[in-house]
Design an enzyme around this catalytic site. Structure first.
Site, short mmCIF file in Angstrom:
data_model
loop_
_atom_site.label_atom_id
_atom_site.label_comp_id
_atom_site.label_asym_id
_atom_site.label_seq_id
_atom_site.Cartn_x
_atom_site.Cartn_y
_atom_site.Cartn_z
N GLY A 191 0.76 -1.23 -0.04
CA GLY A 191 -0.17 0.18 -0.02
C GLY A 191 0.85 1.43 0.00
O GLY A 191 1.63 1.41 -0.59
N CYS A 192 0.58 2.47 0.83
CA CYS A 192 1.26 3.50 0.64
C CYS A 192 2.37 3.69 1.41
O CYS A 192 3.40 4.33 1.04
CB CYS A 192 0.14 4.51 1.78
SG CYS A 192 -1.44 4.93 1.35
N ALA A 193 2.93 2.29 2.16
CA ALA A 193 4.44 2.35 2.33
C ALA A 193 5.35 1.51 1.37
O ALA A 193 6.42 1.82 1.39
CB ALA A 193 4.56 1.29 3.63
N GLY A 194 4.73 1.43 -0.05
CA GLY A 194 5.30 0.69 -1.01
C GLY A 194 6.46 1.38 -1.51
O GLY A 194 7.37 0.74 -1.94
N LEU B 239 3.63 5.33 5.71
CA LEU B 239 2.97 4.42 6.62
C LEU B 239 1.88 3.58 5.63
O LEU B 239 1.42 4.11 4.89
CB LEU B 239 2.27 5.17 7.68
CG LEU B 239 2.85 6.10 8.74
CD1 LEU B 239 2.19 6.99 9.44
CD2 LEU B 239 3.60 4.90 9.44
#
Length: 350
Positions: A141-144, A335
């Site tokens: 997700g956004c941490a990728g 995050l």
């Protein structure tokens, strides 16, 4: 000790369809206003995101009809391949390389399913060699963007002199749903856009910016904070806790421990480069990192111009920070689902 991976080039790409936030809000009123009693209250979210415009792989009208898995997947494959190629070609040109020079490809994506994976689908267009190593990464997700950079840097460091291409591509707009009358879906509708970023890393020679170190923190019992529900119509977003409040309460201690594992403290960081989930998340980050209000200026610019594109977003911020001139040490943070904090330190020699 093997040489650290260096950032050779960085490029970004956006799809051509531009959605003004005021137009998205007007359409959301049409779709949800009469069906969701609390929509009037929830509609304030659209003006609180800090977003002015976003980009999507499909024209605006496409999103106003109900879509199932086959249509969403077809749109994903077409749009993701186009963005992948565009971002990668820009990064290759900037590094004065061709696809034939790439030894490893790391593909980060959590907003669609492709088997064969995206880098295989575009291999012919980009001219990858038959012996190229492929590392598709799903579910971060956004941490990728940050975790993908960490993975790509370790692969480059393991084989000095080889060229590692990282591409993070997300089509968040394809997860927008007309059938889910939930606050989480309204938040997603107010935030998400599409985009891609590509980087080339190499260890052993060249590059003023080096990937110094990386670290992650996984909080227990936090699966409900962010993720996907999967049903016959597609992905449905999970937001069951308020992320800004979680950041304010929990991020600083985790970050302190990550830095300690690197032999660093917060005082060693000259610039924070953060994934901007939205205006409230940016405010929470400035508070918990003890930064002056407005310090995360590139983050605010990216969220205003592009919305939350998940994994690539922090790399858009890095691109702007890099163009403005990086200080000696920067810390990238993001995050994502898990719930996870991912961090990478960069060392820059002027």
């Amino acid at each position: 000790m093997p040489p650290k991976a260096a950032l050779i080039s960085l490029a970004t790409s956006l799809p051509p369809n531009v959605f003004l936030q005021k137009d998205v809000l007007a359409a959301a009123w049409e779709v949800f206003g009469s069906r969701l009693p609390q929509f009037e209250t929830l509609s304030s979210i659209f003006s609180n995101t800090g977003i002015i415009k976003r980009h999507g792989v499909k024209p605006f009208e496409w999103y106003l009809e109900r879509r199932g898995w086959p249509e969403r997947t077809a749109a994903f494959l077409e749009g993701a391949e186009t963005l992948f190629v565009d971002a990668a070609e820009k990064a290759l040109a900037s590094a004065q390389l061709s696809g034939h020079d790439i030894d490893t490809v790391v593909t980060v994506c959590s907003t669609g399913i492709a088997t064969p994976s995206l880098e295989a689908r575009v291999a012919g267009k980009l001219g990858f060699r038959s012996d190229v190593s492929r590392v598709p990464v799903f579910g971060l997700g956004c941490a990728g963007g940050v975790s993908g950079l960490s993975i790509a840097a370790r692969l480059a460091q393991a084989r000095p002199g080889t060229n590692v291409l990282l591409v993070a591509v997300e089509l968040c707009s394809l997860a927008l749903r007309l059938d889910e009358l939930t606050k989480a879906n309204i938040v997603a509708t107010s935030l998400f856009g599409d985009g891609a970023a590509a980087m080339i890393l190499r260890a052993g020679d060249g590059g003023a910016t080096r990937i110094e170190n990386s670290g992650e923190h996984l909080w227990p019992a936090t699966l409900d904070i962010m993720g996907w529900n999967v049903d016959p119509e597609g992905f449905g977003v999970i937001f069951q806790r308020t992320i800004p409040d979680f950041v304010t309460a929990n991020f600083s201690p985790a970050l302190t421990q990550i830095l300690a594992n690197m032999g660093l403290t917060m005082a060693d960081i000259d610039r924070f480069i953060c994934h901007p989930g939205g205006a409230r998340v940016i405010n929470a980050l400035e508070t918990t990192l003890a930064l002056h209000q407005g310090a995360l200026d590139h983050e605010r610019q990216v969220i205003a111009d592009c919305g939350n594109m998940s994994a690539p977003t922090v790399l858009f911020v890095l691109e702007r920070a890099r163009n403005a001139g990086l200080p000696p040490r920067s810390l990238l943070t993001a995050l994502g689902p898990g719930f996870t904090a991912s961090c990478v330190t960069l060392r820059h020699a002027a």
